[in-house]
Design a protein around this motif. Sequence first.
Motif, PDB file in Angstrom:
ATOM      1  N   TRP A 106       0.954  -1.135  -0.004  1.00 31.84           N
ATOM      2  CA  TRP A 106      -0.054   0.063  -0.067  1.00 31.84           C
ATOM      3  C   TRP A 106       0.898   1.279  -0.210  1.00 31.84           C
ATOM      4  N   ASP A 107       2.026   0.931   0.581  1.00 29.06           N
ATOM      5  CA  ASP A 107       2.901   2.355   0.511  1.00 29.06           C
ATOM      6  C   ASP A 107       3.673   2.257  -0.796  1.00 29.06           C
ATOM      7  N   LYS A 108       4.991   2.810  -0.635  1.00 29.35           N
ATOM      8  CA  LYS A 108       5.985   2.427  -1.809  1.00 29.35           C
ATOM      9  C   LYS A 108       6.377   1.086  -1.780  1.00 29.35           C
ATOM     10  N   GLN A 109       6.468   0.726  -2.945  1.00 33.06           N
ATOM     11  CA  GLN A 109       6.688  -0.936  -3.107  1.00 33.06           C
ATOM     12  C   GLN A 109       7.901  -1.312  -2.924  1.00 33.06           C
ATOM     13  N   LEU A 110       8.185  -2.454  -2.274  1.00 34.12           N
ATOM     14  CA  LEU A 110       9.620  -3.126  -2.291  1.00 34.12           C
ATOM     15  C   LEU A 110       9.488  -4.505  -2.766  1.00 34.12           C
ATOM     16  N   VAL A 111       9.946  -4.890  -4.210  1.00 38.62           N
ATOM     17  CA  VAL A 111       9.741  -5.915  -4.969  1.00 38.62           C
ATOM     18  C   VAL A 111      10.692  -6.888  -4.847  1.00 38.62           C
ATOM     19  N   LEU A 112      10.591  -8.109  -4.513  1.00 36.11           N
ATOM     20  CA  LEU A 112      11.863  -9.201  -4.702  1.00 36.11           C
ATOM     21  C   LEU A 112      11.181 -10.113  -5.543  1.00 36.11           C
ATOM     22  N   THR A 113      12.137 -10.255  -6.888  1.00 33.93           N
ATOM     23  CA  THR A 113      11.796 -11.205  -7.581  1.00 33.93           C
ATOM     24  C   THR A 113      12.104 -12.614  -7.334  1.00 33.93           C
ATOM     25  N   ARG A 114      11.798 -13.490  -7.925  1.00 30.70           N
ATOM     26  CA  ARG A 114      12.060 -14.933  -7.788  1.00 30.70           C
ATOM     27  C   ARG A 114      13.643 -15.181  -7.416  1.00 30.70           C
ATOM     28  N   ASP A 115      14.481 -14.486  -8.354  1.00 36.08           N
ATOM     29  CA  ASP A 115      15.961 -14.620  -8.109  1.00 36.08           C
ATOM     30  C   ASP A 115      16.406 -14.098  -7.136  1.00 36.08           C
ATOM     31  N   ALA A 116      15.711 -12.877  -6.475  1.00 34.85           N
ATOM     32  CA  ALA A 116      16.189 -12.437  -5.253  1.00 34.85           C
ATOM     33  C   ALA A 116      15.811 -13.383  -3.947  1.00 34.85           C
ATOM     34  N   LEU A 117      14.638 -13.883  -4.004  1.00 28.88           N
ATOM     35  CA  LEU A 117      14.239 -14.670  -2.999  1.00 28.88           C
ATOM     36  C   LEU A 117      14.977 -15.951  -2.934  1.00 28.88           C
ATOM     37  N   GLN A 118      15.422 -16.657  -4.097  1.00 25.01           N
ATOM     38  CA  GLN A 118      16.359 -17.808  -4.142  1.00 25.01           C
ATOM     39  C   GLN A 118      17.630 -17.283  -3.323  1.00 25.01           C
ATOM     40  N   MET A 119      18.120 -16.145  -3.672  1.00 23.56           N
ATOM     41  CA  MET A 119      19.509 -15.572  -3.070  1.00 23.56           C
ATOM     42  C   MET A 119      19.345 -15.454  -1.556  1.00 23.56           C
ATOM     43  N   VAL A 120      18.252 -14.922  -1.224  1.00 21.07           N
ATOM     44  CA  VAL A 120      18.098 -14.960   0.299  1.00 21.07           C
ATOM     45  C   VAL A 120      17.913 -16.174   1.060  1.00 21.07           C
ATOM     46  N   ARG A 121      17.526 -17.017   0.243  1.00 17.79           N
ATOM     47  CA  ARG A 121      17.289 -18.552   0.918  1.00 17.79           C
ATOM     48  C   ARG A 121      18.824 -19.094   1.105  1.00 17.79           C
ATOM     49  N   CYS A 122      19.707 -18.987   0.139  1.00 15.79           N
ATOM     50  CA  CYS A 122      20.930 -19.564   0.033  1.00 15.79           C
ATOM     51  C   CYS A 122      21.920 -18.507   0.912  1.00 15.79           C
ATOM     52  N   ARG A 123      21.485 -17.436   1.347  1.00 14.09           N
ATOM     53  CA  ARG A 123      22.353 -16.572   1.734  1.00 14.09           C
ATOM     54  C   ARG A 123      22.622 -16.740   3.312  1.00 14.09           C
ATOM     55  N   GLN A 124      24.136 -16.537   3.891  1.00 12.62           N
ATOM     56  CA  GLN A 124      24.392 -16.606   5.288  1.00 12.62           C
ATOM     57  C   GLN A 124      24.355 -15.216   5.645  1.00 12.62           C
ATOM     58  N   PRO A 125      23.422 -14.947   6.665  1.00 12.22           N
ATOM     59  CA  PRO A 125      23.266 -13.824   7.250  1.00 12.22           C
ATOM     60  C   PRO A 125      24.541 -13.221   7.867  1.00 12.22           C
ATOM     61  N   LYS A 126      24.717 -11.783   7.736  1.00  7.02           N
ATOM     62  CA  LYS A 126      26.145 -11.188   8.397  1.00  7.02           C
ATOM     63  C   LYS A 126      25.598  -9.717   8.695  1.00  7.02           C
ATOM     64  N   SER A 127      26.219  -9.190   9.789  1.00 10.66           N
ATOM     65  CA  SER A 127      26.164  -7.929  10.204  1.00 10.66           C
ATOM     66  C   SER A 127      26.346  -6.939   9.143  1.00 10.66           C
ATOM     67  N   HIS A 128      25.795  -5.901   9.073  1.00 12.40           N
ATOM     68  CA  HIS A 128      25.599  -4.725   7.908  1.00 12.40           C
ATOM     69  C   HIS A 128      25.713  -3.443   8.507  1.00 12.40           C
ATOM     70  N   LEU A 129      26.462  -2.598   8.094  1.00 11.86           N
ATOM     71  CA  LEU A 129      26.519  -1.058   7.996  1.00 11.86           C
ATOM     72  C   LEU A 129      25.951  -0.313   7.087  1.00 11.86           C
ATOM     73  N   ALA A 130      24.895   0.550   7.242  1.00 14.09           N
ATOM     74  CA  ALA A 130      24.504   1.410   6.126  1.00 14.09           C
ATOM     75  C   ALA A 130      24.490   2.775   6.631  1.00 14.09           C
TER      76      ALA A 130
END
Length: 301
Positions: free
Chosen positions: A108-132
């Motif tokens: 309903w707000d600004k849209q954040l789209v994650l494609t099928r490829d992005a979802l697959q990458m997330v599932r295979c990803r090892q989470p780690k700390s991040h600085l933004a």
Amino acid sequence: MKMHNHILELERAIWNWHYSGEKAALEPIFNVISQGLEEDMQALTPMATIDFQRFAANEEGKCLLPIFTSETELNKEEKVSASWRPLREIFEVIDQWPDCLGVVMNPWDKQLVLTRDALQMVRCRQPKSHLAFVRGSVVDMHVGAIVNAANRSLLGGGGVDGAIHRAAGRELLAACIKLNGCDTGKAKITDAYGITYADHIIHTVGPIYSGREQDADLLSSCYWNSLDLAVENGCVSVAFPCISMGVYGYPLPEATKISLLAVIRWFEAHKDAVMNVYFCCFNDREMEAYMKLLEGENEFS
């Protein structure tokens, strides 16, 4: 249904992504999803086909599956019937659905789209700390802990300190009185009170710049001790202001380098922790100093 910690953090990460602008990194969002998949995180999805067909991605009937992080997000606009489902199960449905191109989060707000490829990458990803890095106020960030650049009394002041006290309300001052002040380089924690989009406020006292070697150690300790407190209190996201870079007079090239090294070294010393850290730059000068540092215009070692 009570909001699970991971889905709350996902909602926060999505909000911060929008707030940070179109060039913002997706790593904080990916971190939360990766961890949530391991712990049966659930999200709201429509129960009827007609409710997600409105999010068609193209004229060929390909669509995006809407995902909502809370009933508040779900009910922002028109009524949609939805149910809580494990995120892992949602992703498996997408795998078996050729006409689904991915997901759209809190659409309903600004849209954040994650494609099928992005979802697959997330599932295979090892989470780690991040600085933004964010051009904005720490007071606006949706995180587990907002860091306050406080004075030694912890009783409020100008700048970000005053802004945080005004936003949190009188209860914060009452809580800070009980802390009996704080030494330079140290940190203490309170609830966030009127700041409803954070759980805690971490109060740390930066050094007043004098040019002595001790200044760097004290400034580094502000970031290190704040992150230690965040972990001890169950936070996985923290927003820092630019400590000592205002009226305390710390030169920006030196202060940005010290702060960045402190957080990176904390990450290296806490490899089991996954922390999303945001450096909030209230003005262009602070943001430009960090960007120059990252681009190698300031010596970084």
